[in-house]
Structures are given as structure tokens and as C-alpha cells.
Design a protein around this motif. Structure first.
Motif, PDB file in Angstrom:
ATOM      1  N   PHE A   1     -17.031  -3.764  11.855  1.00  0.00           N
ATOM      2  CA  PHE A   1     -17.377  -2.998  13.061  1.00  0.00           C
ATOM      3  C   PHE A   1     -16.292  -3.073  14.114  1.00  0.00           C
ATOM      4  CE2 PHE A   1     -21.458  -3.568  11.008  1.00  0.00           C
ATOM      5  CZ  PHE A   1     -21.974  -2.279  11.111  1.00  0.00           C
ATOM      6  N   ALA A   2     -15.507  -4.157  14.087  1.00  0.00           N
ATOM      7  CA  ALA A   2     -14.447  -4.311  15.089  1.00  0.00           C
ATOM      8  C   ALA A   2     -13.393  -3.209  14.942  1.00  0.00           C
ATOM      9  CB  ALA A   2     -13.797  -5.684  14.951  1.00  0.00           C
ATOM     10  N   HIS A   3     -13.130  -2.834  13.674  1.00  0.00           N
ATOM     11  CA  HIS A   3     -12.072  -1.840  13.456  1.00  0.00           C
ATOM     12  C   HIS A   3     -12.609  -0.510  12.968  1.00  0.00           C
ATOM     13  CE1 HIS A   3     -10.044  -5.784  13.184  1.00  0.00           C
ATOM     14  NE2 HIS A   3      -9.096  -5.154  13.866  1.00  0.00           N
ATOM     15  N   HIS A   4     -13.953  -0.396  12.906  1.00  0.00           N
ATOM     16  CA  HIS A   4     -14.601   0.859  12.474  1.00  0.00           C
ATOM     17  C   HIS A   4     -14.109   1.334  11.119  1.00  0.00           C
ATOM     18  CE1 HIS A   4     -16.458   1.023  16.352  1.00  0.00           C
ATOM     19  NE2 HIS A   4     -15.267   0.880  16.916  1.00  0.00           N
ATOM     20  N   ARG A   5     -14.110   0.452  10.172  1.00  0.00           N
ATOM     21  CA  ARG A   5     -13.770   0.820   8.798  1.00  0.00           C
ATOM     22  C   ARG A   5     -14.262  -0.308   7.883  1.00  0.00           C
ATOM     23  NH1 ARG A   5      -7.490  -0.831   9.539  1.00  0.00           N
ATOM     24  NH2 ARG A   5      -7.870  -3.032   9.223  1.00  0.00           N
ATOM     25  N   PRO A   6     -14.390  -0.018   6.578  1.00  0.00           N
ATOM     26  CA  PRO A   6     -14.809  -1.078   5.663  1.00  0.00           C
ATOM     27  C   PRO A   6     -13.766  -2.193   5.647  1.00  0.00           C
ATOM     28  CG  PRO A   6     -15.002   1.066   4.618  1.00  0.00           C
ATOM     29  CD  PRO A   6     -14.249   1.268   5.898  1.00  0.00           C
ATOM     30  N   ALA A   7     -14.238  -3.403   5.386  1.00  0.00           N
ATOM     31  CA  ALA A   7     -13.349  -4.569   5.444  1.00  0.00           C
ATOM     32  C   ALA A   7     -12.203  -4.461   4.438  1.00  0.00           C
ATOM     33  CB  ALA A   7     -14.151  -5.836   5.186  1.00  0.00           C
ATOM     34  N   GLY A   8     -11.001  -4.656   4.930  1.00  0.00           N
ATOM     35  CA  GLY A   8      -9.814  -4.520   4.083  1.00  0.00           C
ATOM     36  C   GLY A   8      -9.785  -5.486   2.919  1.00  0.00           C
ATOM     37  N   PHE A   9     -10.217  -6.714   3.196  1.00  0.00           N
ATOM     38  CA  PHE A   9     -10.199  -7.725   2.135  1.00  0.00           C
ATOM     39  C   PHE A   9     -11.099  -7.310   0.972  1.00  0.00           C
ATOM     40  CE2 PHE A   9     -12.333 -11.456   0.272  1.00  0.00           C
ATOM     41  CZ  PHE A   9     -11.243 -12.042  -0.338  1.00  0.00           C
ATOM     42  N   VAL A  10     -12.294  -6.816   1.321  1.00  0.00           N
ATOM     43  CA  VAL A  10     -13.247  -6.406   0.295  1.00  0.00           C
ATOM     44  C   VAL A  10     -12.693  -5.224  -0.493  1.00  0.00           C
ATOM     45  CG1 VAL A  10     -15.536  -5.435  -0.102  1.00  0.00           C
ATOM     46  CG2 VAL A  10     -15.231  -7.297   1.539  1.00  0.00           C
ATOM     47  N   ILE A  11     -12.081  -4.268   0.210  1.00  0.00           N
ATOM     48  CA  ILE A  11     -11.545  -3.099  -0.484  1.00  0.00           C
ATOM     49  C   ILE A  11     -10.441  -3.499  -1.454  1.00  0.00           C
ATOM     50  CG2 ILE A  11     -10.184  -0.993  -0.176  1.00  0.00           C
ATOM     51  CD1 ILE A  11     -11.833  -0.373   2.206  1.00  0.00           C
ATOM     52  N   SER A  12      -9.565  -4.386  -1.004  1.00  0.00           N
ATOM     53  CA  SER A  12      -8.474  -4.736  -1.921  1.00  0.00           C
ATOM     54  C   SER A  12      -9.006  -5.537  -3.096  1.00  0.00           C
ATOM     55  CB  SER A  12      -7.345  -5.469  -1.189  1.00  0.00           C
ATOM     56  OG  SER A  12      -7.830  -6.676  -0.686  1.00  0.00           O
ATOM     57  N   MET A  13     -10.062  -6.338  -2.867  1.00  0.00           N
ATOM     58  CA  MET A  13     -10.638  -7.086  -3.981  1.00  0.00           C
ATOM     59  C   MET A  13     -11.327  -6.128  -4.961  1.00  0.00           C
ATOM     60  SD  MET A  13     -13.234 -10.319  -3.910  1.00  0.00           S
ATOM     61  CE  MET A  13     -14.707  -9.367  -3.632  1.00  0.00           C
ATOM     62  N   LEU A  14     -12.073  -5.172  -4.426  1.00  0.00           N
ATOM     63  CA  LEU A  14     -12.757  -4.216  -5.303  1.00  0.00           C
ATOM     64  C   LEU A  14     -11.748  -3.351  -6.062  1.00  0.00           C
ATOM     65  CD1 LEU A  14     -15.697  -3.072  -2.984  1.00  0.00           C
ATOM     66  CD2 LEU A  14     -15.850  -4.544  -5.002  1.00  0.00           C
ATOM     67  N   SER A  15     -10.656  -2.991  -5.392  1.00  0.00           N
ATOM     68  CA  SER A  15      -9.619  -2.204  -6.064  1.00  0.00           C
ATOM     69  C   SER A  15      -9.051  -2.989  -7.238  1.00  0.00           C
ATOM     70  CB  SER A  15      -8.487  -1.864  -5.090  1.00  0.00           C
ATOM     71  OG  SER A  15      -8.988  -1.122  -4.005  1.00  0.00           O
ATOM     72  N   GLN A  16      -8.768  -4.260  -6.967  1.00  0.00           N
ATOM     73  CA  GLN A  16      -8.254  -5.137  -8.021  1.00  0.00           C
ATOM     74  C   GLN A  16      -9.242  -5.209  -9.184  1.00  0.00           C
ATOM     75  OE1 GLN A  16      -5.348  -6.762  -8.024  1.00  0.00           O
ATOM     76  NE2 GLN A  16      -5.620  -8.283  -9.642  1.00  0.00           N
ATOM     77  N   MET A  17     -10.529  -5.288  -8.844  1.00  0.00           N
ATOM     78  CA  MET A  17     -11.560  -5.343  -9.883  1.00  0.00           C
ATOM     79  C   MET A  17     -11.492  -4.116 -10.784  1.00  0.00           C
ATOM     80  SD  MET A  17     -15.091  -6.702  -8.271  1.00  0.00           S
ATOM     81  CE  MET A  17     -15.168  -8.357  -7.602  1.00  0.00           C
ATOM     82  N   GLY A  18     -11.318  -2.961 -10.160  1.00  0.00           N
ATOM     83  CA  GLY A  18     -11.260  -1.729 -10.944  1.00  0.00           C
ATOM     84  C   GLY A  18     -10.148  -1.784 -11.975  1.00  0.00           C
TER      85      GLY A  18
END
Lengths: 251, 421
Positions: B26-43
Motif C-alpha cells: 500500500f505504501a507504493h500502490h503496487r504489488p510487493a516487488g519481492f513477491v513478484i520476483s519470487m513468483l516469477s522465479q517460480m514460473g
């Protein structure tokens, strides 16, 4: 029987190292006949099967399938020419289901080859043919069981089914009733008779009841050589056979 | 495809689409970067593990060079993106992974022709050689591989089917979701084709397959090529995500990772490697933040799985299927509960020992403070060592005792289920 023999062996020899296992076998198997090879342990019966089906290369001589030389071909090429075999020690796909085992055996002859663009669940004709064969083998209730979990007699039946599934016209069965009880043997003989109808059958068998029950022609192999070949009545009366083999068994 | 499997696939897709928004920053009005990069890696890792399992699980081929095709797809994509950025390659970003897959396929055709002449141990050794060969080449041939520094690119080539710039991580994530979905679906469908089935057959008994008209070498070769194609797609996504590909992407540790993921997840079920990829990525991104020793834990987990559960996590789950259907699962609750305390003690003791040792050798020198299970610890006093040793020894002995009890109950339950069947 006239015309070209289904299988013709001419002076076939096989050495393993310095040891000569098959020492000049010549043999004709006529099209459509049921031909049994008998002989004492170590006579080279299974080796002969391995040579005909392409599992091992021959050392000398020639093997023809309906007039075509096959002795330098790999097993899959020989199979595609219409020769199929079973194994003395059950040889199936233990982790695949009974249904999958049979379906695999049908794939090549149905033209699927190495396709990775056909979806098998949608191959209706193939699946129906597999189901029909499964019923024919009395294995319909075992449909989804991994083949490795079948009883021994059931595995042998499956093996025979896999051998005939591809529609080969020449069938080689290596001791199909080995290790079976009396009633299992009777069932297996009936099954073999049914599924090899109209085909050429060459079998190795130890059970003399099965041999004299099924075979039109019997060849006696002793120590890598054919000592007699002919109809069951002639073989039974043959002195050399009695001395070398049947007599020894009776004694 | 049956209705049921369609629902499962669409549900997984929906979960993948929604997941980043559950971790909204909510601080940056976007999904958390850490989670996105982890999920991307998962893919990417899901594609790598699934394509690896086309060899290991489905064809019984123990390959040690799967990263070769993943990495090569990655390197190629960097060059494709650079060419596209220079206006020389009119291919949209969305289709770059396809080119990466074709690159992986091309290399797999070359190396597959060598490796698949053999099977079993000889095959494994040839693939080990191929892996080392390409890894060495990556350091030697700078024009293509860029040497130690690798090659880099700018993914914002301004060529998109949907007018996307791929400036943000979330756009790249959805590109990964799309390709992972397509690749996984294709690999799943491949298991139902004649080739896929004959790969299973050759795994079980290659000689039988021969006497049914099939050449096992051709089956192995085609399966190897397809696995290389899908691995290449994964590498393409890797290149787009990180905009740099180095030696690591073709090197042996990544090949080992593919094996680890497929094995830990379970190589006998299609979803096994997916589970393995998710778990290993979680460990990698989660535990590696907490501990330097995370690789040791992955290694021990791997050894434990090979020893006690060779069918992997999905294998363990599947083993409960018949018990569950027979309504006997409740009989296993108590034995499971009795494993919990000694299990935790053993793990805690082991982690404690590893962390204390690693702190003495690395951490202290780096001037860090050791925090174990939420409390600061002085590694130079005897107490933490004593506690760790006691936990480890007592836990192990107790666990062995409980494991025997568990095995007895399991045998009797499984036996009764079998008898009913």
C-alpha cells in the motif's frame, strides 16, 4: 503346405566367444502352421528365438521371413515386417496399467509411430481395439491396475496379448506356460489357440502335453542341432528323439 | 481433456493471476516487488522442472545437463532482444520465449543425437560431459556468451502484441504466467501422446518396446529434443526477467536444481515437479534471507527424500489415497501427532548445530550477530551448543522410536486396505 515358408533358417550358427551354441540349424516353418521347438535344457532353443527375432546377431547362415533376409535387422524392423515374440521371463511394462500395456502394443501397427500430436484419449478406434483385446484376454477387470501387480498367470496372458496385439502374422512364444498350474496351462493353451488363429506360430515349450496338443510340426533341438523335425506322431516314434530326449524325460 | 482437469488447470491459472495482488504494497500502490520476483522465479523453475521430468520421470533418463538448454535459450533471447532493440528483429516480446524454445530445441537436437544413443548410466555420463562442455564454452566464447560478465539487454524493445512496455515487474510476471501455463499444458498433453506413452514404456522395459516396432533410441531422442525446447522457453523468460544471462544459467548447479525439484516434488506424477519447483523456490527466496546455510538444508532434504520417500512429496500424498478412500485415515492421526515433537526437536537441533558452526566460521568474521529462533545467541558459550546437541541426539533417538511405531500402524492399515481391495 505350398509356397514360401514363413520362416526359413539356413545353416544358422551362433557363437558366444569360443563357445558354439547354435551349430548349423536349418529349419522351415510353413505359413499358418503351429510349430513347436523342444529339446533339453541348454539345447539353444531360446537362443534360436533371440536370433530369429533380432535380439542377437547371428554368426553365420541366414534367416528369412517370407523370403526376406532379416538376420541383419534390428528387432523393431523385424517386428514391423510382421514377426512378434514373447519372452520366457515375463516382459511387460510393470508401471503402466494393463490397458496402457496393450495400447502401446497396438500403437505402431495402427500407424501412430512417434507422434506427439495425437492425443491417445481421443483415439477412439485404438481404444476400442484395446478394450476388445482386454476382454479377449479376460483382463477387463484389471484395466487400471499397474501390470506389475498382476498375478503371474495374468502377466503371462498379458504378455501373449501384447505379442499378438500388433497383428503380426508370425508369432514366436517362448515357453508361454512355464510355471503355470494345470488349470492355468489349459486356459493358456486355449488362449494361444484362439489368438493365433490363422497365423504362423513358432513356440518353445517344455510341457509335452501342450506341445502334442497344439503343434502341427515339432522340431527337436539338441545341443545346438536339429536332430528331428516332423509331425507329432513321427517325432514320438523317432528313435533318436527317444534316446536323446523323450526317453530321458520318461526315465 | 476432461471437465475435471480443465477446472484444475483454470483454477491454477486464476491463482497465479490473483496471487501478486494478495501481497499488495500500500505504501507504493503496487504489488510487493519481492513477491513478484519470487513468483516469477517460480514460473521459470516450474518450466525447468517439468521439462526435466519429461526425461527423468517419464523416460527414465537421468540427465545432468538440463540447464544447458535453459541457459542457451536465455543467452539466445538476450541476443534476440538486442537485435529487436536495434530494429533488426520484428518479433514482439511476447513471442521471444518461442524463439528461446526453438534455440533450446536446436541445441537439444545436436546434443540429443549424441546422448540418446545410450541410456542409463552411459547417458548420464554423456550429459555430464555436455553440461561441462557448454559451461566451459560459456566462459571461453565471448561473442555469444560474454565470458564471466555474461550478456545483457534491455527488454523494453517497444515491440508488443498488446502495447505493453514491460517496464514493471508485474507485466513481466503476467508474461511468465502465460508462458508457464501454455508450456505446462503442452507438456501435460504430451504425456498423453503416443511418444509420451512410449517414453514411459521404454523407461519400464526398452527391449519390449523394440519388439513392438519402436526404436527406443528415436523415442529417447525425440523426448530429449522436446524437453530441450521447453527448457529453452524457461530460459527465455529468465532472460526477459533479469535482462542479463551469465554462466550460472548453463552451469551444473542449475542442472542439479532441476533434478532436485523434480525429485523432491515427485517424478512419478505430472504435478510433482511443479510442487518441487514451488517448494525449492520458496526455500531459496525465503530461507536464504534468514540463513546462509540454506543450501545445506536443501541438500539434507534431498538426501532424506531419496532415502525415505523416493516417490517424492506427491508420492507420499498419493500413498494415502487408498487409505483415505477406505475411510481409515483417522487411524493415522495419532501416529502422525507422535512424530511431531521428536521431528521438531531433531530439526531444531540440526539447524542449531549448522547455524552455530556456520556462525563461527563465516558469520562472526563478517561481524554479524547470531539470532536463532528469534533470540540472540552467543556462540562462544556452552549452553546453545549443549541444547542443540541434546535436541539433536534425543530427537533422533525418539524419532526413530516413533517412526517404528508409525511404520507398524501404517503396515496394518495399508494391509487391511489392500485386503479389502
Amino acid at each position: 503346405m505350398t509356397g514360401m515358408p514363413a520362416i526359413r533358417l539356413a545353416d544358422v550358427r551362433k557363437n558366444f566367444g569360443a563357445t558354439e551354441i547354435i551349430r548349423g540349424v536349418s529349419l522351415d516353418v510353413a505359413g499358418g502352421e503351429r510349430h513347436a521347438i523342444i529339446g533339453p535344457n541348454g539345447a539353444g532353443k531360446t537362443t534360436l528365438f533371440n536370433l530369429i527375432s533380432g535380439r542377437f546377431p547371428i554368426t553365420a547362415g541366414s534367416i528369412e521371413l517370407r523370403g526376406q533376409r532379416i538376420d541383419a535387422l534390428p528387432p523393431q524392423r523385424i517386428n514391423r515386417l510382421g514377426l512378434s515374440r514373447s519372452f520366457q521371463i515375463t516382459s511387460i511394462f510393470p508401471r503402466l496399467t494393463v490397458f496402457e500395456n496393450l495400447r502401446c502394443a497396438l500403437l505402431w501397427s495402427r500407424g501412430y509411430r512417434y507422434s506427439f500430436w495425437h492425443l491417445l484419449p481421443r483415439a477412439r478406434a485404438l481404444n476400442e481395439a484395446t478394450e476388445a483385446l482386454l476382454r479377449d484376454l479376460n483382463l477387463a477387470e484389471r484395466h487400471d491396475l499397474p501390470a506389475g501387480l498382476l498375478s503371474y498367470a495374468e502377466q503371462r496372458a498379458l504378455e501373449i496379448g501384447m505379442t499378438v496385439a500388433g497383428g503380426a502374422s508370425v508369432i514366436l512364444l517362448d515357453e508361454p506356460t512355464a510355471g503355470m498350474s494345470h488349470s492355468e496351462t489349459e486356459y493358456a493353451v486355449a488362449l494361444i489357440r484362439r489368438v493365433t488363429e490363422g497365423k504362423t506360430l513358432l513356440m518353445v515349450e517344455h510341457d509335452m502335453r501342450v506341445v502334442f496338443d497344439l503343434a502341427d510340426t515339432i522340431t527337436v533341438l539338441v545341443y545346438g542341432r536339429v536332430i528331428a523335425s516332423g509331425p507329432p506322431s513321427a517325432i514320438r516314434a523317432d528313435r533318436a528323439v527317444q534316446e536323446a530326449y523323450l526317453g530321458a524325460m520318461a526315465a | 481433456m476432461t471437465r475435471r482437469s480443465a477446472i484444475i488447470w483454470l483454477t491454477l491459472l486464476a491463482v497465479a493471476i490473483v496471487l501478486p495482488w494478495l501481497f499488495y504494497d500500500f505504501a507504493h500502490h503496487r504489488p510487493a516487488g519481492f513477491v513478484i520476483s519470487m513468483l516469477s522465479q517460480m514460473g521459470m523453475m516450474i518450466i525447468l522442472a517439468l521439462s526435466y521430468n519429461m526425461l527423468l520421470g517419464q523416460a527414465g533418463l537421468f540427465s545432468l545437463c538440463h540447464a544447458t538448454f535453459f541457459g542457451f535459450g536465455g543467452y539466445s533471447t538476450i541476443h534476440f532482444l538486442n537485435a529487436a532493440g536495434a530494429g533488426e528483429l520484428p518479433v514482439p516480446t511476447e513471442l521471444m520465449p518461442l524463439l528461446a524454445g526453438l534455440s533450446g530445441l536446436g541445441l537439444a537436437i545436436v546434443f540429443g543425437a549424441m546422448a540418446t544413443k545410450q541410456r542409463a548410466t552411459a547417458f548420464a555420463m554423456i550429459t555430464l560431459g555436455i553440461g561441462e562442455l557448454v559451461a566451459t564454452a560459456a566462459l571461453m566464447f565471448h561473442h555469444f556468451f560474454g565470458g564471466e560478465g555474461g550478456v545483457s539487454t534491455d527488454r523494453m524493445i517497444d515491440q508488443s502484441l498488446f502495447g505493453l512496455s514491460y517496464a514493471s515487474g508485474i507485466q513481466v510476471y503476467y508474461l511468465i504466467v502465460g508462458w508457464t501455463f501454455v508450456a505446462a499444458l503442452l507438456m501435460w498433453l504430451q504425456t498423453m501422446t503416443p511418444l509420451g506413452r512410449m517414453a514411459n514404456a521404454c523407461r519400464d522395459n526398452f527391449e519390449r518396446a523394440q519388439f513392438m516396432g519402436y526404436d527406443p533410441r528415436i523415442v529417447r531422442f525425440l523426448q530429449f529434443c522436446l524437453a530441450g525446447f521447453f527448457a529453452g522457453i524457461g530460459g527465455g523468460l529468465y532472460a526477459i526477467t533479469y535482462e542479463i544471462v551469465t554462466f550460472d544459467a548453463v552451469a551444473a548447479p542449475l542442472s542439479a536444481n532441476a533434478l532436485l525439484m523434480a525429485y523432491i516434488g515427485g517424478n512419478m506424477v505430472f504435478v510433482g515437479p511443479v510442487l518441487g519447483a514451488v517448494l525449492i523456490t520458496l526455500l531459496q527466496s525465503g530461507v536464504s534471507l534468514m540463513s546462509n546455510s540454506w543450501l545445506i538444508y536443501v541438500g539434507v532434504l534431498f538426501i532424506a527424500m531419496v532415502t525415505f520417500a523416493p516417490a517424492g512429496i506427491t508420492g507420499i500424498i498419493m500413498a494415502h489415497g487408498p487409505v483415505w478412500r477406505a475411510g481409515r485415515l483417522s487411524r493415522l492421526i495419532l501416529p502422525y501427532l507422535r512424530l511431531v515433537v521428536p521431528g521438531i526437536a531433531t530439526v531444531a537441533g540440526f539447524v542449531g548445530m549448522v547455524e552455530l558452526l556456520s556462525f563461527l566460521t563465516i558469520g562472526a568474521a563478517a561481524g554479524k550477530h547470531l539470532v536463532l529462533f528469534g533470540s540472540p545467541i552467543d556462540a562462544n558459550t556452552a549452553a546453545p551448543w549443549a541444547i542443540a546437541i541434546v535436541l539433536l541426539v534425543v530427537g533422533t533417538v525418539w524419532l526413530r522410536f516413533e517412526a517404528r511405531y508409525f511404520a507398524r500402524v501404517w503396515e496394518s492399515v495399508a494391509g487391511s486396505v489392500e485386503a479389502r481391495a
